[in-house]
Motif scaffolding. Structure first.
Motif, PDB file in Angstrom:
ATOM      1  N   LYS A  45       0.827  -1.208   0.000  1.00 16.59           N
ATOM      2  CA  LYS A  45       0.000   0.000   0.000  1.00 16.59           C
ATOM      3  C   LYS A  45       0.857   1.252   0.000  1.00 16.59           C
ATOM      4  O   LYS A  45       0.509   2.254  -0.601  1.00 16.59           O
ATOM      5  CB  LYS A  45      -0.901  -0.029   1.243  1.00 16.59           C
ATOM      6  CG  LYS A  45      -1.852   1.114   1.355  1.00 16.59           C
ATOM      7  CD  LYS A  45      -3.206   0.790   0.779  1.00 16.59           C
ATOM      8  CE  LYS A  45      -4.118   1.995   0.891  1.00 16.59           C
ATOM      9  NZ  LYS A  45      -5.198   1.996  -0.024  1.00 16.59           N
ATOM     10  N   GLU A  46       1.985   1.191   0.709  1.00 18.17           N
ATOM     11  CA  GLU A  46       2.824   2.380   0.805  1.00 18.17           C
ATOM     12  C   GLU A  46       3.868   2.459  -0.295  1.00 18.17           C
ATOM     13  O   GLU A  46       4.536   3.468  -0.423  1.00 18.17           O
ATOM     14  CB  GLU A  46       3.524   2.407   2.162  1.00 18.17           C
ATOM     15  CG  GLU A  46       2.555   2.632   3.310  1.00 18.17           C
ATOM     16  CD  GLU A  46       3.216   2.568   4.661  1.00 18.17           C
ATOM     17  OE1 GLU A  46       4.406   2.207   4.726  1.00 18.17           O
ATOM     18  OE2 GLU A  46       2.533   2.871   5.650  1.00 18.17           O
TER      19      GLU A  46
ATOM     20  N   ARG B 226      15.331   5.411  -3.771  1.00 15.59           N
ATOM     21  CA  ARG B 226      14.620   6.601  -3.285  1.00 15.59           C
ATOM     22  C   ARG B 226      13.440   6.179  -2.446  1.00 15.59           C
ATOM     23  O   ARG B 226      12.979   5.063  -2.534  1.00 15.59           O
ATOM     24  CB  ARG B 226      14.062   7.416  -4.467  1.00 15.59           C
ATOM     25  CG  ARG B 226      15.084   8.012  -5.356  1.00 15.59           C
ATOM     26  CD  ARG B 226      14.385   8.975  -6.313  1.00 15.59           C
ATOM     27  NE  ARG B 226      14.138   8.362  -7.586  1.00 15.59           N
ATOM     28  CZ  ARG B 226      14.976   8.410  -8.617  1.00 15.59           C
ATOM     29  NH1 ARG B 226      16.129   9.009  -8.498  1.00 15.59           N
ATOM     30  NH2 ARG B 226      14.673   7.849  -9.761  1.00 15.59           N
TER      31      ARG B 226
ATOM     32  N   LYS C  75       5.346   2.243  -4.323  1.00 18.40           N
ATOM     33  CA  LYS C  75       4.928   2.879  -5.574  1.00 18.40           C
ATOM     34  C   LYS C  75       3.780   2.121  -6.203  1.00 18.40           C
ATOM     35  O   LYS C  75       2.825   2.707  -6.692  1.00 18.40           O
ATOM     36  CB  LYS C  75       6.099   2.903  -6.566  1.00 18.40           C
ATOM     37  CG  LYS C  75       7.069   4.007  -6.321  1.00 18.40           C
ATOM     38  CD  LYS C  75       8.089   4.023  -7.420  1.00 18.40           C
ATOM     39  CE  LYS C  75       9.116   5.092  -7.168  1.00 18.40           C
ATOM     40  NZ  LYS C  75      10.198   5.044  -8.147  1.00 18.40           N
TER      41      LYS C  75
ATOM     42  N   PHE D 249       6.805   7.701  -3.360  1.00 23.32           N
ATOM     43  CA  PHE D 249       6.046   8.935  -3.241  1.00 23.32           C
ATOM     44  C   PHE D 249       5.490   8.971  -1.834  1.00 23.32           C
ATOM     45  O   PHE D 249       4.694   8.138  -1.468  1.00 23.32           O
ATOM     46  CB  PHE D 249       4.878   8.948  -4.232  1.00 23.32           C
ATOM     47  CG  PHE D 249       5.189   8.270  -5.545  1.00 23.32           C
ATOM     48  CD1 PHE D 249       4.394   7.244  -6.009  1.00 23.32           C
ATOM     49  CD2 PHE D 249       6.254   8.663  -6.325  1.00 23.32           C
ATOM     50  CE1 PHE D 249       4.655   6.626  -7.211  1.00 23.32           C
ATOM     51  CE2 PHE D 249       6.524   8.045  -7.530  1.00 23.32           C
ATOM     52  CZ  PHE D 249       5.716   7.029  -7.971  1.00 23.32           C
ATOM     53  N   GLU D 250       5.926   9.923  -1.044  1.00 25.66           N
ATOM     54  CA  GLU D 250       5.472   9.928   0.337  1.00 25.66           C
ATOM     55  C   GLU D 250       4.029  10.378   0.386  1.00 25.66           C
ATOM     56  O   GLU D 250       3.662  11.358  -0.233  1.00 25.66           O
ATOM     57  CB  GLU D 250       6.355  10.864   1.167  1.00 25.66           C
ATOM     58  CG  GLU D 250       7.700  10.230   1.462  1.00 25.66           C
ATOM     59  CD  GLU D 250       8.748  11.262   1.811  1.00 25.66           C
ATOM     60  OE1 GLU D 250       9.927  11.023   1.531  1.00 25.66           O
ATOM     61  OE2 GLU D 250       8.376  12.298   2.375  1.00 25.66           O
TER      62      GLU D 250
ATOM     63  N   LYS E 132       1.277  12.347   1.275  1.00 25.96           N
ATOM     64  CA  LYS E 132       1.339  13.701   1.797  1.00 25.96           C
ATOM     65  C   LYS E 132       0.170  14.037   2.686  1.00 25.96           C
ATOM     66  O   LYS E 132       0.236  14.896   3.518  1.00 25.96           O
ATOM     67  CB  LYS E 132       1.354  14.690   0.621  1.00 25.96           C
ATOM     68  CG  LYS E 132       2.651  14.699  -0.126  1.00 25.96           C
ATOM     69  CD  LYS E 132       3.715  15.344   0.706  1.00 25.96           C
ATOM     70  CE  LYS E 132       5.082  15.014   0.192  1.00 25.96           C
ATOM     71  NZ  LYS E 132       6.116  15.373   1.139  1.00 25.96           N
ATOM     72  N   THR E 133      -0.934  13.415   2.444  1.00 29.77           N
ATOM     73  CA  THR E 133      -2.134  13.841   3.173  1.00 29.77           C
ATOM     74  C   THR E 133      -2.698  12.658   3.923  1.00 29.77           C
ATOM     75  O   THR E 133      -3.728  12.107   3.567  1.00 29.77           O
ATOM     76  CB  THR E 133      -3.167  14.397   2.180  1.00 29.77           C
ATOM     77  OG1 THR E 133      -3.286  13.484   1.085  1.00 29.77           O
ATOM     78  CG2 THR E 133      -2.733  15.747   1.671  1.00 29.77           C
TER      79      THR E 133
ATOM     80  N   GLY F  63       1.540   0.495  -4.817  1.00 29.18           N
ATOM     81  CA  GLY F  63       0.324   0.747  -4.063  1.00 29.18           C
ATOM     82  C   GLY F  63      -0.272   2.097  -4.383  1.00 29.18           C
ATOM     83  O   GLY F  63      -1.473   2.236  -4.568  1.00 29.18           O
ATOM     84  N   VAL F  64       0.580   3.111  -4.457  1.00 30.28           N
ATOM     85  CA  VAL F  64       0.099   4.456  -4.796  1.00 30.28           C
ATOM     86  C   VAL F  64      -0.465   4.475  -6.210  1.00 30.28           C
ATOM     87  O   VAL F  64      -1.457   5.120  -6.503  1.00 30.28           O
ATOM     88  CB  VAL F  64       1.225   5.495  -4.661  1.00 30.28           C
ATOM     89  CG1 VAL F  64       0.766   6.863  -5.122  1.00 30.28           C
ATOM     90  CG2 VAL F  64       1.705   5.568  -3.226  1.00 30.28           C
ATOM     91  N   LEU F  65       0.183   3.730  -7.083  1.00 31.92           N
ATOM     92  CA  LEU F  65      -0.231   3.730  -8.492  1.00 31.92           C
ATOM     93  C   LEU F  65      -1.293   2.679  -8.784  1.00 31.92           C
ATOM     94  O   LEU F  65      -1.679   2.505  -9.934  1.00 31.92           O
ATOM     95  CB  LEU F  65       0.983   3.485  -9.394  1.00 31.92           C
ATOM     96  CG  LEU F  65       2.075   4.539  -9.305  1.00 31.92           C
ATOM     97  CD1 LEU F  65       3.248   4.135 -10.173  1.00 31.92           C
ATOM     98  CD2 LEU F  65       1.553   5.888  -9.739  1.00 31.92           C
TER      99      LEU F  65
END
Lengths: 152, 751, 94
Positions: free
Chosen positions: A68-69, A138, A71, A141-142, A144-145, A73-75
């Motif tokens: 989930k955390e 790296r 890349k 993507f952290e 942010k919200t 997961g974000v994508l």
């Protein structure tokens, strides 16, 4: 002498009954929950269970959170894109460890070729890119919200 | 040697199991052994990712991203699972007709019989009631060549301007926004701007689910440059907001006020680029020119405090995002249906352009308003081709006499061939079908019985008119109304061009033969047209390449010039961006910019030239806040909105054939905010009724804080729960695009 | 007697263990391991025991899934021995 032995035997028997009873009780009281993951094979999973993540959040929470955390997961590169569907009836054959060249390569072939040109054939991806997690170079993507409020 | 029968059978069973290990188990997504890779474009969204289809033994066996197209090899989960859709059992592979009228069954027949049965009612309607009685309803998913030929057949051949399509339901407001502000349709920037932007303003778009590969590009930009700021403005906090620096939830429909509020702050804090808008912009209120001072005065109604009372967004936030937008080195705005599918969709588009024109964040790398197109070929096939009721090819208008004369000359038509009045836009078309004025309609590559607004009302037309439909999948709702079903070849079974969001034309080459008896839609259209009686000289094409040749040469007579994008070039390269006037021109990145855009004369005195406007200047419109058609009220206290989920494309006729995608979202649900759920005593999974003034449907509840309080959301893909039945069909007066994003609803638990 | 050919998909590293377990059951004959993930197995049992048979396979530790590849019958009267709900259903044409 005989009475000590007898006491010991009775004590042992009593302990065995207690322990055995304890285990029987636990098994009866928590028939499927005690080790939720162990006995649930994918073919038992409820028919209407939507995505893999909701059940895996309970059964393999570490991997689910990592994903989930990450890349992917974000994508929203969801579990089945790489792993297929576990009852075998999906479009992608189920695999717990996807084959790198074809599965990772379906999207990442240019990067894999670049890596191979620089460092030679590595043979697998996940030695350096741990499964489901951020790549070593790296932070992903952290998020942010991270709040459960819907307005700022 | 004797072998017991039993042992023989056991051996056979083992052999079969062994063969499965090597064979069909892997066929759906096999790796290795592909004989060739055929270049193409993904069948799904307007991102337009390039793909390579792996072919083995005449079958498509795998897919990967095209490393040379803009997506650089990446795909989203839908594109990655396109192959099983081709071979799904849901494919329609034989023509079918209802011989005995609407209540009869569909029976399979030969192509000859089907096409004659299809053409005769059109012939009859033309003869008895004239060109206004037949219509073509096309699609932003049809290939460019198909839409071009259909448009020509109808407007030049049958002399009927009743050519419209589903882009009317999604992009019409963006089109009108570009045309009113800049004079010409289509963005001036490209995806390259994402790689150079310092600030992203994402409004009315769930980019992470609707344009996933572009979302990746934005996220990557932020990852490599942590100073990049991302503002996401959406009443729903979707997955897109996971990378946002600021998420702005505004009351649904109040984004017009929000953007005027941002403009107010930008001018008050003197963050506008006076040199740019002084040189390159006119200010217009309604139809009247005004000046910058009057614009400032107009914005007095949009102070942060006043806007807060309208939008529920704190004044401080409005100031913050206005500053972020203006102070960045380059801002890219992205928007989609949240802005377009509104009764003031055109105004909302204008207001986004205003922000860029005020601040000068336009026509340079990393700074541009980039309208996200929903469908893969709404741009190339419908907008550029002019396959809408009011358009002619390359930005010309039906009701402009000079434009009609130009097209008649270009198409070698006798003067006066093209009818002078615009045809029926989508809602008017289906209303005309209900009224009996439109007697026959050809529906291509879209599913209106599922996607029209106010479904109960507008599908009546499908019950009265004679409906011919090309369709690939048995699950399409519109089939229930079709009199003739013609199986079209699917996606990579034929060749054709798609034009995506960033003005890029890419070719899908034919990878495999059409399955069953399906035929390329281009052939179907021409065969049908000839049987209805269109002049064969108008459509003298042997194949899609012939159509493309005519179309690209035609474009040279306009600023949508792509004459340099030949078929050969499309085969060699992975997409080219127009304007592209000559074969050695590399394609255009920055449109309207001298030395970048070949349509701007090299010796033009200014760097930026909005050549779509007579004086070369873009327009900043004074657009007031206007509430939605049906806001929440005392009787219907919730706002209902709808949209997509990443796993399903539109009406799920394609994605529904992939078991993994189907399982991810087997059916629709309603998202309810936890605060609202508590007040209504609803828990996760409860059956909940959504009742609007049109209809009511029951959905399982999904309690999540995605929606702000007072808002509920349901996806529209589920044919068993078609949420469009609940919506009205009020539309933007300029673009005629319906407001799918806001209606008023009651929400209550089933007792 | 039904003869059922199937593949067993196992967790990585568990193939040998699963194979040994199946070898211990009289109804199953194993024909080998593929890539440490799949077992090729043939089962032989009266038709009415088929469902229970596969459940037993699934219950073996390490088994992820069972993919049936073929099924034939020999020496038995289907109508008499097999419950109605497992009999073949005619395809609908709608």
């Amino acid at each position: 002498m005989a009475s000590v032995k007898k006491t010991l035997l009775i004590g042992l028997f009593f302990a065995a009954v207690c322990v055995g009873g304890f285990f029987v009780y636990i098994n009866a009281a928590f028939p499927t929950v005690r080790c939720e993951a162990a006995k649930v094979t994918h073919l038992n999973a409820p028919e209407d269970l939507s995505d893999c993540a909701s059940c895996h959040a309970k059964t393999t929470p570490r991997d689910a959170q990592d994903w989930k955390e990450s890349k992917h997961g974000v994508l929203l590169v969801k579990c089945f894109v790489c792993h297929g569907q576990p009852d075998g009836k999906g479009a992608i054959p189920f695999n717990a460890k996807p084959e790198y060249k074809t599965v990772c390569g379906a999207c990442h072939e240019p990067a894999m070729n670049r890596m191979a040109a620089k460092y030679g054939e590595v043979g697998d991806c996940h030695t350096c890119h741990p499964r489901h997690q951020n790549p070593i170079h790296r932070n992903a993507f952290e998020a942010k919200t991270v709040t459960d409020k819907t307005s700022f | 040697m004797t072998i017991l029968r039993r042992d023989f059978l056991k051996g056979t069973a083992a052999a079969i199991a062994l063969s499965v290990l090597a064979g069909p188990v892997r066929a759906a997504q096999s790796g290795g052994g592909e004989e060739k890779w055929i270049k193409g474009v993904c069948r799904y969204c307007g991102t337009g990712c390039g793909v390579l289809v792996g072919v083995k033994g005449g079958k498509a066996v795998s897919i990967k991203g095209d490393p040379r197209n803009h997506n650089q090899g990446l795909l989203c989960l839908k594109g990655a699972m396109l192959i099983p859709v081709i071979y799904s059992e849901d494919r329609i592979l034989k023509p079918m007709i209802r011989k005995g009228g609407k209540n009869d069954q569909l029976t399979e027949v030969s192509w000859e019989e089907a096409l004659d049965f299809a053409a005769n009612p059109f012939k009859k309607a033309l003869a008895e009631a004239g060109p206004a009685s037949i219509a073509y309803y096309g699609s932003g998913q049809a290939l460019t060549e198909e839409s071009y030929v259909a448009n020509k057949m109808w407007k030049a051949g049958f002399k009927s301007n009743n050519v419209d399509g589903n882009p009317r339901l999604c992009m019409a407001s963006a089109v009108a926004g570009y045309i009113t502000t800049f004079g010409k349709d289509e963005p001036m920037g490209t995806y390259n701007d994402i790689d150079a932007a310092s600030c992203f303003f994402i409004i009315g778009s769930n980019t992470s689910e609707a344009h996933p590969v572009l979302f990746q590009r934005i996220a990557k930009r932020k990852e490599t440059s942590p100073d990049v700021k991302i503002i996401v403005a959406d009443p729903r906090r979707t997955n897109t907001s996971r990378i946002a620096d600021v998420h702005v939830s505004f009351k649904p429909g109040t984004d017009l006020a929000l953007m005027n509020g941002m403009a107010h702050v930008i001018i008050r804090e003197e963050l506008d680029d006076a040199r740019f808008h002084g040189k390159y912009c006119n200010f217009v209120k309604g139809n009247d020119p005004v000046n910058f001072e009057e614009y400032k005065k107009f914005l007095d109604d949009y102070t942060p405090e006043k806007v807060e009372s309208i939008t529920d967004v704190p004044a401080a936030t409005i100031v913050k995002i206005a500053r972020m937008f203006a102070e960045s080195k380059g801002t890219v705005s992205l928007w989609c249906m949240g802005i377009n599918q509104r009764v003031r969709g055109v105004w909302a588009n204008n207001l986004i352009h205003n922000l860029h024109l005020l601040t000068g964040h336009i026509c340079r790398p990393g700074a541009t308003p980039l309208s996200l197109t929903g469908q893969p070929n709404a741009c190339g096939g419908v907008r550029d081709v002019g396959a809408l009721a009011h358009l002619l090819p390359n930005g010309r208008m039906v009701e402009n006499e000079a434009h009609r004369k130009e097209m008649e000359a270009l198409w070698n038509l006798p003067p006066g061939t093209i009818a002078p009045k615009m045809g029926r836009h989508t809602i008017a078309l289906f209303e005309g079908m209900t009224a009996g004025d439109v007697k026959a309609v050809f529906i291509h590559c879209t599913n209106p019985a599922h996607t029209l607004p106010n479904l109960n009302k507008l599908t009546k037309g499908l019950q009265t008119a004679f409906v011919v439909q090309t369709e690939c999948f048995k699950t399409a709702e519109t089939l229930k109304y079709a009199d003739v079903v013609l199986p079209a070849a699917f996606w990579c079974e034929t060749d054709g061009v798609y034009g995506c969001t960033e003005r890029r034309y890419s070719l899908t080459e034919q990878a495999i033969k059409p399955l069953g008896e399906s035929r390329p839609a281009l052939e179907i259209l021409m065969d049908f047209g000839k049987r209805v009686g269109v002049d064969p000289k108008l459509i003298p094409y042997q194949n899609a390449s012939d159509v493309w040749e005519e179309w690209r040469l035609l474009s040279a007579k306009s600023v949508y010039n792509f004459a340099g994008i030949t078929r050969a070039r499309l085969k060699k390269e992975s997409g080219v961006k127009w304007p592209c006037p000559t074969e050695n021109h590399p394609g255009t990145y920055l449109r309207y910019v001298r030395d970048d855009d070949p349509m701007v004369p090299k010796d033009h005195p200014n760097k930026v030239f909005f050549y779509g406007k007579p004086d070369g200047k873009a327009v900043i419109f004074l657009r007031p806040y206007d509430p939605p058609f049906e806001p929440a009220d005392a009787e219907y206290p919730f706002v209902l909105t709808t949209g997509r989920v990443i796993d399903h494309w539109h009406t799920a006729t394609m994605t529904g054939t992939v078991p993994e995608l189907r399982k991810a979202y087997p059916g629709a649900y309603v998202e309810i905010n936890p605060e609202d759920a508590k007040k209504l005593s609803i828990v996760n999974g409860d059956p909940v009724v959504l009742e609007t003034r049109r209809d009511k449907l029951t959905f399982p509840a999904r309690i999540t804080d995605t929606c702000m309080p007072g808002l509920v959301f349901t996806p529209f893909f589920d044919p068993k729960l078609m949420v469009n039945k609940l919506f009205h069909d009020a539309a933007d007066p300029i673009s005629k695009e319906p407001e799918y994003k806001i209606c008023a609803t009651k929400v209550y638990k089933v007792s | 007697m039904a003869i059922l050919g199937f593949l067993t998909h196992v967790l990585a590293g568990q193939a040998r263990v699963v194979e040994d377990t199946l070898k211990g059951m009289p109804e199953f004959t194993t024909y080998g391991i593929h890539k440490d993930s799949y077992l090729v197995v043939v089962a032989e049992a009266p038709s009415e025991q088929l469902e229970g048979l596969l459940d037993r396979v699934r219950g073996v530790q390490g088994v992820l899934a069972v993919y049936v590849t073929s099924l034939t019958r020999e020496d038995e009267d289907l109508e008499k021995t097999v419950p109605a709900h497992t009999q073949p259903v005619r395809n609908k044409t709608s």
